[in-house]
Design a protein around this motif. Structure first.
Motif, PDB file in Angstrom:
ATOM      1  N   SER A   1       0.856  -1.182   0.000  1.00  0.00           N
ATOM      2  CA  SER A   1       0.000   0.000   0.000  1.00  0.00           C
ATOM      3  C   SER A   1       0.892   1.231   0.000  1.00  0.00           C
ATOM      4  O   SER A   1       1.984   1.225   0.553  1.00  0.00           O
ATOM      5  CB  SER A   1      -0.925  -0.002   1.220  1.00  0.00           C
ATOM      6  OG  SER A   1      -0.175   0.149   2.391  1.00  0.00           O
ATOM      7  N   HIS A   2       0.421   2.265  -0.624  1.00  0.00           N
ATOM      8  CA  HIS A   2       1.202   3.476  -0.771  1.00  0.00           C
ATOM      9  C   HIS A   2       0.547   4.567   0.086  1.00  0.00           C
ATOM     10  O   HIS A   2      -0.579   4.968  -0.153  1.00  0.00           O
ATOM     11  CB  HIS A   2       1.220   3.882  -2.236  1.00  0.00           C
ATOM     12  CG  HIS A   2       2.013   5.112  -2.542  1.00  0.00           C
ATOM     13  ND1 HIS A   2       2.847   5.722  -1.644  1.00  0.00           N
ATOM     14  CD2 HIS A   2       2.111   5.847  -3.666  1.00  0.00           C
ATOM     15  CE1 HIS A   2       3.401   6.778  -2.199  1.00  0.00           C
ATOM     16  NE2 HIS A   2       2.962   6.869  -3.424  1.00  0.00           N
TER      17      HIS A   2
ATOM     18  N   ALA B   1       0.334   8.107   0.713  1.00  0.00           N
ATOM     19  CA  ALA B   1       0.694   9.377   0.080  1.00  0.00           C
ATOM     20  C   ALA B   1       0.011  10.533   0.796  1.00  0.00           C
ATOM     21  O   ALA B   1      -0.899  10.344   1.587  1.00  0.00           O
ATOM     22  CB  ALA B   1       0.285   9.363  -1.386  1.00  0.00           C
TER      23      ALA B   1
END
Length: 71
Positions: free
Chosen positions: A45-46, A48
């Motif tokens: 998962s990113h 951001a």
């Protein structure tokens, strides 16, 4: 129909259903992968930054929503 006969029929039907489920839980064997094959799954998962801050709804907008949607 009296109660003992009804309970006996119900027990027979429950037993038949349990046998049906038991048979089909083991009888048709299923192999997800063939012997000698492997599967590797990668998940990430990113985290951001948000492009813009979340917008707060006005009381009028909240009043138009259903009660369960007013969080």
């Amino acid at each position: 129909m009296n109660a003992p006969v009804r309970y006996a029929i119900q027990a027979v039907l429950y037993g038949a259903f349990a046998a049906f489920v038991g048979y089909f839980s083991t009888a048709p064997t299923y192999d997800h992968l063939a012997p000698g094959e492997a599967l590797v799954r990668l998940s990430f998962s990113h985290a951001a930054q948000r492009k813009e801050p979340c917008r707060e709804r006005t009381p009028e907008e909240l009043a138009k929503l259903a009660p369960n949607m007013r969080a």
